[in-house]
Design a protein around this motif. Structure first.
Motif, PDB file in Angstrom:
ATOM      1  N   SER A 113       0.827  -1.186   0.000  1.00  0.00           N
ATOM      2  CA  SER A 113       0.000   0.000   0.000  1.00  0.00           C
ATOM      3  C   SER A 113       0.872   1.251   0.000  1.00  0.00           C
ATOM      4  CB  SER A 113      -0.920   0.014   1.226  1.00  0.00           C
ATOM      5  OG  SER A 113      -1.793  -1.096   1.218  1.00  0.00           O
ATOM      6  N   LEU A 114       0.258   2.380  -0.327  1.00  0.00           N
ATOM      7  CA  LEU A 114       0.983   3.642  -0.363  1.00  0.00           C
ATOM      8  C   LEU A 114       1.201   4.182   1.037  1.00  0.00           C
ATOM      9  CD1 LEU A 114      -0.900   5.375  -3.316  1.00  0.00           C
ATOM     10  CD2 LEU A 114       1.321   4.243  -3.402  1.00  0.00           C
ATOM     11  N   ALA A 115       2.197   5.062   1.157  1.00  0.00           N
ATOM     12  CA  ALA A 115       2.452   5.730   2.420  1.00  0.00           C
ATOM     13  C   ALA A 115       1.399   6.811   2.645  1.00  0.00           C
ATOM     14  CB  ALA A 115       3.854   6.335   2.411  1.00  0.00           C
ATOM     15  N   ALA A 116       1.380   7.360   3.847  1.00  0.00           N
ATOM     16  CA  ALA A 116       0.363   8.357   4.200  1.00  0.00           C
ATOM     17  C   ALA A 116       0.460   9.613   3.344  1.00  0.00           C
ATOM     18  CB  ALA A 116       0.484   8.715   5.681  1.00  0.00           C
ATOM     19  N   THR A 117       1.632   9.909   2.825  1.00  0.00           N
ATOM     20  CA  THR A 117       1.834  11.129   2.018  1.00  0.00           C
ATOM     21  C   THR A 117       1.715  10.874   0.522  1.00  0.00           C
ATOM     22  OG1 THR A 117       4.227  10.737   2.022  1.00  0.00           O
ATOM     23  CG2 THR A 117       3.338  12.143   3.775  1.00  0.00           C
ATOM     24  N   GLU A 118       1.242   9.693   0.128  1.00  0.00           N
ATOM     25  CA  GLU A 118       1.142   9.339  -1.288  1.00  0.00           C
ATOM     26  C   GLU A 118      -0.316   9.100  -1.695  1.00  0.00           C
ATOM     27  OE1 GLU A 118       4.903   6.731  -2.511  1.00  0.00           O
ATOM     28  OE2 GLU A 118       3.884   5.934  -0.737  1.00  0.00           O
ATOM     29  N   LYS A 119      -0.621   9.480  -2.930  1.00  0.00           N
ATOM     30  CA  LYS A 119      -1.939   9.206  -3.491  1.00  0.00           C
ATOM     31  C   LYS A 119      -1.802   8.925  -4.990  1.00  0.00           C
ATOM     32  CE  LYS A 119      -4.845  11.862  -0.292  1.00  0.00           C
ATOM     33  NZ  LYS A 119      -5.478  10.644   0.268  1.00  0.00           N
ATOM     34  N   VAL A 120      -2.682   8.091  -5.499  1.00  0.00           N
ATOM     35  CA  VAL A 120      -2.758   7.828  -6.935  1.00  0.00           C
ATOM     36  C   VAL A 120      -4.185   8.091  -7.388  1.00  0.00           C
ATOM     37  CG1 VAL A 120      -2.725   6.045  -8.724  1.00  0.00           C
ATOM     38  CG2 VAL A 120      -0.879   6.155  -7.054  1.00  0.00           C
ATOM     39  N   TYR A 121      -4.328   8.938  -8.419  1.00  0.00           N
ATOM     40  CA  TYR A 121      -5.638   9.211  -9.007  1.00  0.00           C
ATOM     41  C   TYR A 121      -5.653   8.710 -10.445  1.00  0.00           C
ATOM     42  CZ  TYR A 121      -6.082  12.563  -5.128  1.00  0.00           C
ATOM     43  OH  TYR A 121      -6.119  13.158  -3.900  1.00  0.00           O
ATOM     44  N   LEU A 122      -6.694   7.947 -10.792  1.00  0.00           N
ATOM     45  CA  LEU A 122      -6.921   7.539 -12.173  1.00  0.00           C
ATOM     46  C   LEU A 122      -8.056   8.393 -12.728  1.00  0.00           C
ATOM     47  CD1 LEU A 122      -6.773   5.606 -14.658  1.00  0.00           C
ATOM     48  CD2 LEU A 122      -8.455   4.192 -13.459  1.00  0.00           C
ATOM     49  N   PHE A 123      -7.776   9.205 -13.741  1.00  0.00           N
ATOM     50  CA  PHE A 123      -8.781  10.079 -14.332  1.00  0.00           C
ATOM     51  C   PHE A 123      -9.381   9.399 -15.566  1.00  0.00           C
ATOM     52  CE2 PHE A 123      -6.153  12.867 -11.830  1.00  0.00           C
ATOM     53  CZ  PHE A 123      -7.051  13.788 -11.294  1.00  0.00           C
ATOM     54  N   ILE A 124     -10.702   9.302 -15.584  1.00  0.00           N
ATOM     55  CA  ILE A 124     -11.409   8.633 -16.673  1.00  0.00           C
ATOM     56  C   ILE A 124     -12.625   9.464 -17.070  1.00  0.00           C
ATOM     57  CG2 ILE A 124     -10.679   6.290 -16.099  1.00  0.00           C
ATOM     58  CD1 ILE A 124     -13.286   5.949 -14.538  1.00  0.00           C
ATOM     59  N   SER A 125     -13.275   9.061 -18.154  1.00  0.00           N
ATOM     60  CA  SER A 125     -14.533   9.686 -18.569  1.00  0.00           C
ATOM     61  C   SER A 125     -15.304   8.678 -19.395  1.00  0.00           C
ATOM     62  CB  SER A 125     -14.267  10.960 -19.376  1.00  0.00           C
ATOM     63  OG  SER A 125     -13.899  10.643 -20.711  1.00  0.00           O
ATOM     64  N   SER A 126     -16.539   9.016 -19.716  1.00  0.00           N
ATOM     65  CA  SER A 126     -17.371   8.111 -20.494  1.00  0.00           C
ATOM     66  C   SER A 126     -16.876   7.962 -21.925  1.00  0.00           C
ATOM     67  CB  SER A 126     -18.827   8.604 -20.506  1.00  0.00           C
ATOM     68  OG  SER A 126     -18.903   9.915 -21.039  1.00  0.00           O
ATOM     69  N   SER A 127     -15.918   8.808 -22.345  1.00  0.00           N
ATOM     70  CA  SER A 127     -15.348   8.682 -23.686  1.00  0.00           C
ATOM     71  C   SER A 127     -14.375   7.505 -23.778  1.00  0.00           C
ATOM     72  CB  SER A 127     -14.629   9.969 -24.085  1.00  0.00           C
ATOM     73  OG  SER A 127     -13.515  10.214 -23.238  1.00  0.00           O
ATOM     74  N   VAL A 128     -13.910   7.022 -22.636  1.00  0.00           N
ATOM     75  CA  VAL A 128     -13.007   5.868 -22.604  1.00  0.00           C
ATOM     76  C   VAL A 128     -13.853   4.600 -22.719  1.00  0.00           C
ATOM     77  CG1 VAL A 128     -11.261   4.630 -21.245  1.00  0.00           C
ATOM     78  CG2 VAL A 128     -11.374   7.136 -21.164  1.00  0.00           C
ATOM     79  N   ASN A 239       7.186   5.870 -12.007  1.00  0.00           N
ATOM     80  CA  ASN A 239       8.170   5.545 -10.972  1.00  0.00           C
ATOM     81  C   ASN A 239       9.607   5.588 -11.479  1.00  0.00           C
ATOM     82  OD1 ASN A 239       8.317   5.112  -8.206  1.00  0.00           O
ATOM     83  ND2 ASN A 239       8.685   2.915  -8.453  1.00  0.00           N
ATOM     84  N   ARG A 240       9.794   5.676 -12.792  1.00  0.00           N
ATOM     85  CA  ARG A 240      11.150   5.904 -13.303  1.00  0.00           C
ATOM     86  C   ARG A 240      11.672   7.249 -12.817  1.00  0.00           C
ATOM     87  NH1 ARG A 240      10.456   4.048 -19.667  1.00  0.00           N
ATOM     88  NH2 ARG A 240       9.660   1.948 -19.251  1.00  0.00           N
ATOM     89  N   GLU A 241      10.760   8.198 -12.620  1.00  0.00           N
ATOM     90  CA  GLU A 241      11.124   9.516 -12.109  1.00  0.00           C
ATOM     91  C   GLU A 241      10.933   9.593 -10.595  1.00  0.00           C
ATOM     92  OE1 GLU A 241      12.405  11.998 -13.773  1.00  0.00           O
ATOM     93  OE2 GLU A 241      12.305  11.085 -15.751  1.00  0.00           O
ATOM     94  N   ALA A 242       9.818   9.031 -10.106  1.00  0.00           N
ATOM     95  CA  ALA A 242       9.488   9.169  -8.687  1.00  0.00           C
ATOM     96  C   ALA A 242      10.396   8.348  -7.781  1.00  0.00           C
ATOM     97  CB  ALA A 242       8.035   8.772  -8.461  1.00  0.00           C
ATOM     98  N   LYS A 243      10.774   7.147  -8.259  1.00  0.00           N
ATOM     99  CA  LYS A 243      11.659   6.263  -7.484  1.00  0.00           C
ATOM    100  C   LYS A 243      11.129   6.024  -6.066  1.00  0.00           C
ATOM    101  CE  LYS A 243      15.858   7.397 -10.079  1.00  0.00           C
ATOM    102  NZ  LYS A 243      15.111   8.054 -11.176  1.00  0.00           N
ATOM    103  N   SER A 244       9.860   5.633  -6.001  1.00  0.00           N
ATOM    104  CA  SER A 244       9.222   5.349  -4.722  1.00  0.00           C
ATOM    105  C   SER A 244       9.192   3.849  -4.482  1.00  0.00           C
ATOM    106  CB  SER A 244       7.786   5.902  -4.719  1.00  0.00           C
ATOM    107  OG  SER A 244       7.037   5.352  -3.659  1.00  0.00           O
ATOM    108  N   THR A 245       9.689   3.409  -3.337  1.00  0.00           N
ATOM    109  CA  THR A 245       9.683   1.982  -3.018  1.00  0.00           C
ATOM    110  C   THR A 245       8.261   1.488  -2.758  1.00  0.00           C
ATOM    111  OG1 THR A 245      10.132   2.522  -0.695  1.00  0.00           O
ATOM    112  CG2 THR A 245      12.026   2.027  -2.100  1.00  0.00           C
TER     113      THR A 245
END
Length: 259
Positions: A113-128, A239-245
């Protein structure tokens, strides 16, 4: 705040006009340099006109931002989200949501799971395409992390169209898209234990203009990628840029989900 923007460019092919090399090469070799030099010289003398609406535009933008991020507007958005959950998602999220609301007695988050300071948002719409969205949602459900969520800009045909919203979200969240709900005898097909958030503010906040898109937030850093690819692949590119374990562990959890 640092912004790291990663774009996936899909090469769809290029149509090239066929011309004779002997006709174009002389012009290319003899004139391109002089044209460029002339353009550079003339560019130095160009004076951009003063935007007489600049001050008014900045004022309007500030007023809009103030409204967006005001407690009153945030409360309205929260009420709309709760309304969706109550009127659209209620029939098939109640069992697992009630269970999720039980006290966890300070239990630590699961591995992957992510750490307390991390979040991931997936943005979608009905066009997908629905098949694509369903694959994303299935990955999010398998991860089971409340800090990994899906977001839409608005409801289908407006927030007031309960029937259209119910049908659309109900179909998206089916574990088996081919399963059919029945009234007699009553049968509700199993749904993915997640809620799709409707939040246009997040689209504005992160400048999302194309979907699908993924945003990863780590402390004060924001990483954005847009493109139609698997969730694990998009997160790997980030994660190539973020380098988060912890993000790396989350990616492995998606990949090891048995898809």
């Amino acid at each position: 705040m640092k912004f790291f923007v990663i774009f996936i460019v899909l090469l769809l092919g290029t149509s090239i006009a066929q011309v004779r090399a002997e006709d174009t090469a002389p012009y290319h070799l003899s004139n391109v340099s002089s044209v460029l030099n002339k353009a550079r010289a003339e560019a130095k003398n160009i004076t951009l006109p003063v935007n007489k609406h600049s001050e008014a535009g900045q004022k309007a933008a500030k007023e809009t931002a103030d409204v967006f991020y005001s407690p009153e507007f945030q409360n309205r958005m929260q009420c709309q989200q709760q309304r969706l959950e109550k009127e659209v998602f209620r029939d098939y999220i109640s069992p697992w949501k009630k269970e999720a609301q039980q006290p966890d007695s300070g239990k630590a988050k699961e591995p992957g799971s992510l750490a307390a300071t991390e979040k991931v948002y997936l943005f979608i719409s009905s066009s997908v395409p629905e098949e694509t969205i369903h694959a994303y949602l299935a990955d999010i459900a398998r991860v089971g992390d409340p800090d990994v969520s899906s977001v839409m800009r608005g409801a289908i045909q407006g927030i007031g169209n309960k029937k259209a919203n119910a049908q659309y979200f109900s179909q998206l969240l089916k574990i088996d898209p081919d399963c059919q709900d029945e009234r007699i005898p009553k049968k509700i097909c199993p749904r993915l234990p997640i809620v799709i958030k409707v939040n246009p503010i997040l689209f504005t906040k992160y400048g999302i203009t194309r979907v699908p898109a993924v945003v990863y937030v780590k402390d004060e850093d924001i990483f954005i990628i847009q493109g139609d690819a698997g969730l694990d692949y998009l997160l790997e590119r980030i994660n190539r840029e973020a380098k988060s374990t912890t993000l790396a562990s989350l990616i492995k959890k998606i990949q090891g989900s048995g898809r």
